[in-house]
Design a protein around this motif. Structure first.
Motif, PDB file in Angstrom:
ATOM      1  N   LEU A  95       4.806  -0.056  -4.307  1.00  0.00           N
ATOM      2  CA  LEU A  95       3.465   0.008  -4.411  1.00  0.00           C
ATOM      3  C   LEU A  95       3.064   0.969  -5.541  1.00  0.00           C
ATOM      4  CD1 LEU A  95       2.673   0.943  -0.408  1.00  0.00           C
ATOM      5  CD2 LEU A  95       2.058  -1.376  -1.742  1.00  0.00           C
TER       6      LEU A  95
ATOM      7  N   LEU B 215       3.099   3.958  -6.156  1.00  0.00           N
ATOM      8  CA  LEU B 215       2.497   5.243  -5.986  1.00  0.00           C
ATOM      9  C   LEU B 215       2.906   6.078  -6.812  1.00  0.00           C
ATOM     10  CD1 LEU B 215       2.310   5.276  -1.872  1.00  0.00           C
ATOM     11  CD2 LEU B 215       0.793   4.395  -3.386  1.00  0.00           C
TER      12      LEU B 215
ATOM     13  N   LYS C 256      -1.895  -2.300   3.989  1.00  0.00           N
ATOM     14  CA  LYS C 256      -3.249  -1.832   3.556  1.00  0.00           C
ATOM     15  C   LYS C 256      -3.442  -2.089   2.164  1.00  0.00           C
ATOM     16  CE  LYS C 256      -4.253   0.904   7.527  1.00  0.00           C
ATOM     17  NZ  LYS C 256      -4.210   2.379   8.197  1.00  0.00           N
ATOM     18  N   LEU C 257      -2.576  -1.399   1.445  1.00  0.00           N
ATOM     19  CA  LEU C 257      -2.444  -1.669  -0.395  1.00  0.00           C
ATOM     20  C   LEU C 257      -2.600  -2.961  -0.781  1.00  0.00           C
ATOM     21  CD1 LEU C 257      -1.095   1.740  -1.059  1.00  0.00           C
ATOM     22  CD2 LEU C 257      -3.418   1.223  -0.878  1.00  0.00           C
ATOM     23  N   ARG C 258      -1.726  -3.891   0.075  1.00  0.00           N
ATOM     24  CA  ARG C 258      -1.609  -5.168  -0.381  1.00  0.00           C
ATOM     25  C   ARG C 258      -2.642  -6.345   0.105  1.00  0.00           C
ATOM     26  NH1 ARG C 258       3.358  -7.065  -3.148  1.00  0.00           N
ATOM     27  NH2 ARG C 258       2.238  -8.888  -2.446  1.00  0.00           N
TER      28      ARG C 258
ATOM     29  N   CYS D 141      -3.184   9.366  -3.288  1.00  0.00           N
ATOM     30  CA  CYS D 141      -3.659   8.348  -2.245  1.00  0.00           C
ATOM     31  C   CYS D 141      -4.566   7.412  -3.155  1.00  0.00           C
ATOM     32  CB  CYS D 141      -4.700   8.947  -1.444  1.00  0.00           C
ATOM     33  SG  CYS D 141      -5.383   7.873  -0.052  1.00  0.00           S
ATOM     34  N   HIS D 142      -3.933   6.227  -2.981  1.00  0.00           N
ATOM     35  CA  HIS D 142      -4.596   4.928  -3.447  1.00  0.00           C
ATOM     36  C   HIS D 142      -5.996   4.491  -2.838  1.00  0.00           C
ATOM     37  CE1 HIS D 142      -1.899   2.789  -6.406  1.00  0.00           C
ATOM     38  NE2 HIS D 142      -1.298   3.514  -6.196  1.00  0.00           N
ATOM     39  N   PHE D 143      -6.278   5.195  -1.573  1.00  0.00           N
ATOM     40  CA  PHE D 143      -7.562   4.844  -0.970  1.00  0.00           C
ATOM     41  C   PHE D 143      -8.548   5.687  -1.460  1.00  0.00           C
ATOM     42  CE2 PHE D 143      -4.043   4.231   2.441  1.00  0.00           C
ATOM     43  CZ  PHE D 143      -4.412   2.830   2.596  1.00  0.00           C
TER      44      PHE D 143
END
Length: 108
Positions: free
Chosen positions: A21, A23, A77-79, A37-39
């Motif tokens: 991902l 990160l 979630k990230l994809r 955090c990507h969110f």
């Protein structure tokens, strides 16, 4: 079988998932790895990473937005895909580890 899926999910290595991902790891000196955090990004006041990655349980948790779960859920979630698709993709990428050992983040 749902129980088989849950058991295998516990062995999808969170560090390999973090690598796939992309990160941003900021601290890997403790038992939990810290990442951006990507969110929600990082805390703009303190510039501290808020996403904790636990390689022993293969779980993640953000202290800022409260999102958390297992490695498959993070990938999904990230994809922007469902957990079953994420599960298949991660198995294809060989992120599976029955030993639950610490795995060095490296290209697979």
């Amino acid at each position: 079988n749902k129980l088989d899926f849950i058991e295998v999910q516990r062995h999808i290595n969170i560090l390999n998932v973090a690598y796939h991902l992309s990160l941003e790891i900021t601290d890997n000196s403790g038992p939990e790895i810290k990442a951006i955090c990507h969110f929600v990004g990082y805390n703009k006041l303190s510039k501290v990473a808020t996403l904790s990655l636990n390689p022993l349980s293969n779980k993640y948790c953000c202290s800022r937005c409260g999102k958390g779960g297992f490695s498959i859920g993070l990938y999904a979630k990230l994809r922007n895909i469902d957990n079953q698709t994420a599960y298949r993709e991660l198995l294809d990428k060989e992120c599976f580890s029955m030993e639950r050992s610490n795995i060095t983040i490296s290209p697979i």
